[in-house]
Design an enzyme around this catalytic site. Sequence first.
Site: not given
Length: 362
Positions: A252, A256, A265
């Site tokens: 990805r 998100h 992260y």
Amino acid sequence: MLPSLEPVMLLDPDGRPTAAGKASLPAGEELLRGLAGMVAARRFNEQAYVLVRQGRLAVYPSSHGQEACQVAAAQVLADDDWLFPTYRDTAAVVARGVDPVEALGLLKGDWHSGYDPYERRVAPLTTPLATQLPHAVGVAHAARLRGESTVVMAICGDGATSEGDFHEALNFAAVFRAPVVFFIQNNQYAISVPLARQSIAPSLAHKGVGYGIPGEQVDGNDLAALLTVLSGAVERARAGQGPQLVEARTYRIQAHTNADDATRYRTDDEVTEWVAKDPLVRLETYLRAEGILDDARAAAFAEAAEEIARRTRDGLNRDVEPNPDDLFRFVYSRPTSQLVDQLAVVHDEMSRDALSREEDRR
């Protein structure tokens, strides 16, 4: 029943055929169709993100970087097959033929699903992880009982494999030999949780073994490999060989959703490494090197993608007057007494509001 040790790859990141690819690449027209779909999917993702910033969408989970998975999942299905997507699979839903404006209806907050699931045999987009998988198995099992040739493509992400619904769906499908293909888009993160914190299995494809389901892993940025592996899984399921499990290793690229800060992260270097594996660039490089793709056809693909973006933009920019009755009309074919009572309360409150506004004007 065990997957291959390494993900199946037919085109390397530089667009060159691998040893396996030299013998088993899909036909040129199939690859061109896939490239056209990926170009459209990339433009659709870009347009949707802009619409979020303009306030026309409440949220958008982009599939940028996963376009090969999205397009392949739709392309390998027959008209009578079913697609069960997740919330990140709007590009696959559009590739299946659903109107792009309707495909975004749920994310805009218009009404229940945004489109008629039966028109294109596409189940509603689902936000809760893995809940669509038992439903997909049920549809596949029912089709088998009726003697139909229907196959169900049930998509999920790596995070969904940690949910109980995933395990229940696989077990039920295996026991009843349901013709369903479980397609895991392993994009390395369940929001902010990396795969290493979810599973220590050699691969997610290995999870099928415990249920008696054959698994395979494939390079999720290689459309040629995806078409080959997924079409094989679909045909095995259609031939009565029961459920199949396919894991696609992809990434990805964007956050998100627009509400996520991915820099908390993961590192920029990690993202850059995966950007270099862009599925669109990989396939286009191969097709141009083989003389299958020229500038005129590439321009036609871009123009068609821009038309989808225009339709999406125009459709989402139209103000729609919501009908509160829709909250109750589409829950059951015959409304329950509770729904009838709730609708009456809504009508009463709306009448009071209208009367209050009229008095204020006086």
